[in-house]
Design an enzyme around this catalytic site. Structure first.
Site, PDB file in Angstrom:
ATOM      1  N   HIS A   1       0.776  -1.099   0.232  1.00  0.00           N
ATOM      2  CA  HIS A   1       0.042   0.235  -0.367  1.00  0.00           C
ATOM      3  C   HIS A   1       1.075   1.167  -0.143  1.00  0.00           C
ATOM      4  O   HIS A   1       1.516   0.868   0.179  1.00  0.00           O
ATOM      5  CB  HIS A   1      -0.544   0.026   1.558  1.00  0.00           C
ATOM      6  CG  HIS A   1      -1.931  -0.889   0.572  1.00  0.00           C
ATOM      7  ND1 HIS A   1      -1.947  -1.584   1.608  1.00  0.00           N
ATOM      8  CD2 HIS A   1      -3.449  -0.802   0.212  1.00  0.00           C
ATOM      9  CE1 HIS A   1      -3.132  -2.799   0.774  1.00  0.00           C
ATOM     10  NE2 HIS A   1      -4.368  -1.793   0.860  1.00  0.00           N
TER      11      HIS A   1
ATOM     12  N   LYS B   1      -1.028   4.643   5.135  1.00  0.00           N
ATOM     13  CA  LYS B   1      -1.310   3.497   5.312  1.00  0.00           C
ATOM     14  C   LYS B   1      -1.154   3.655   6.358  1.00  0.00           C
ATOM     15  O   LYS B   1       0.070   3.396   6.449  1.00  0.00           O
ATOM     16  CB  LYS B   1      -1.960   2.480   4.273  1.00  0.00           C
ATOM     17  CG  LYS B   1      -2.651   1.336   4.692  1.00  0.00           C
ATOM     18  CD  LYS B   1      -2.959   0.026   4.282  1.00  0.00           C
ATOM     19  CE  LYS B   1      -4.260  -0.719   4.690  1.00  0.00           C
ATOM     20  NZ  LYS B   1      -5.715   0.039   4.748  1.00  0.00           N
TER      21      LYS B   1
END
Length: 236
Positions: A134, A138
């Site tokens: 990600h 995040k």
């Protein structure tokens, strides 16, 4: 439909764009937990919540307690999840939660469930690894999606638990979490043995797939009561 957006970051902005394309009105955009006065005055038919782990519980709770159906995709706070389900049931509320609203990802969940069930009889022969990649912003690690994938494998009794970064026994699912710039989300599940490897992969190219799924979920839940997931929305 009047939609309140709680959590107006990158996902909130994508949700606003998709909702307006689908001819909905944005009745509220708010980055913190809305007050009762603000929430009531917005005349919202449904709320979509993508905020932070520390505020998700309060955001969802105030909507349920004030009869506003809510769709949430915030991850990293699920130790209080069962409390909200009980509040929803007690109040005859409407609450839909998913760790990932991508339609493709929810189909991927079902493929992984089926695969782990089929391999359960030879589970000792396979090592299972979930890799998730990600963007650097995040907060939670591993991702909620990776945890959902691991939970399904454990529920099918293929492995006993999951572990982050380093596998210690073959009964553990190894989760590898990586963070890079500008990566909306990649999830890879690998089943590896001495005789063969099986690998399935889902890669998101933008946030719009998640936003579209969240708006579709909001349309679906508007006139329903109870606790739901994307499984019910998509009829899986």
């Amino acid at each position: 439909m009047n939609i309140a957006i709680i959590g107006y970051g990158k996902m909130g902005k994508s949700i606003k764009k998709i909702a307006q394309i689908r001819n909905h009105k944005i009745s509220l955009c708010y980055d913190d937990t809305p007050s009762l006065h603000l929430l009531k005055n917005s005349n919202s038919d449904v709320a979509i919540e993508f905020s932070q782990p520390h505020s998700a519980f309060k955001n969802i709770k105030i909507c349920i307690e004030n009869d506003i159906p809510i769709v949430s995709g915030t991850t990293g706070w699920l130790e209080k999840f069962e409390i909200l389900k009980k509040i929803c049931k007690k109040r005859n509320g409407s609450f839909l939660y998913s760790s990932n609203f991508s339609i493709g990802m929810n189909i991927f969940f079902e493929i992984n469930k089926k695969l782990s069930k089929l391999l359960q009889l030879s589970s000792k022969d396979y090592e299972v690894t979930i890799e998730e990649i990600h963007h650097k912003e995040k907060i939670d690690k591993p991702s909620g999606t990776a945890l959902s994938l691991a939970k399904d494998i454990v529920n099918n009794k293929m492995k006993k638990t999951w572990i982050l970064d380093e596998r210690k026994t073959k009964n553990q699912i190894l989760i590898l979490s990586k963070r890079f710039n500008h990566v909306p989300g990649i999830h890879i599940v690998k089943y590896e043995s001495q005789i063969e490897d099986i690998k399935i992969k889902h890669q998101a190219h933008s946030r719009e797939g998640f936003a579209l799924g969240a708006v579709i979920a909001a349309e679906w839940i508007q006139n329903r009561k109870g606790f739901f997931s994307m499984k019910e929305v998509l009829g899986l």
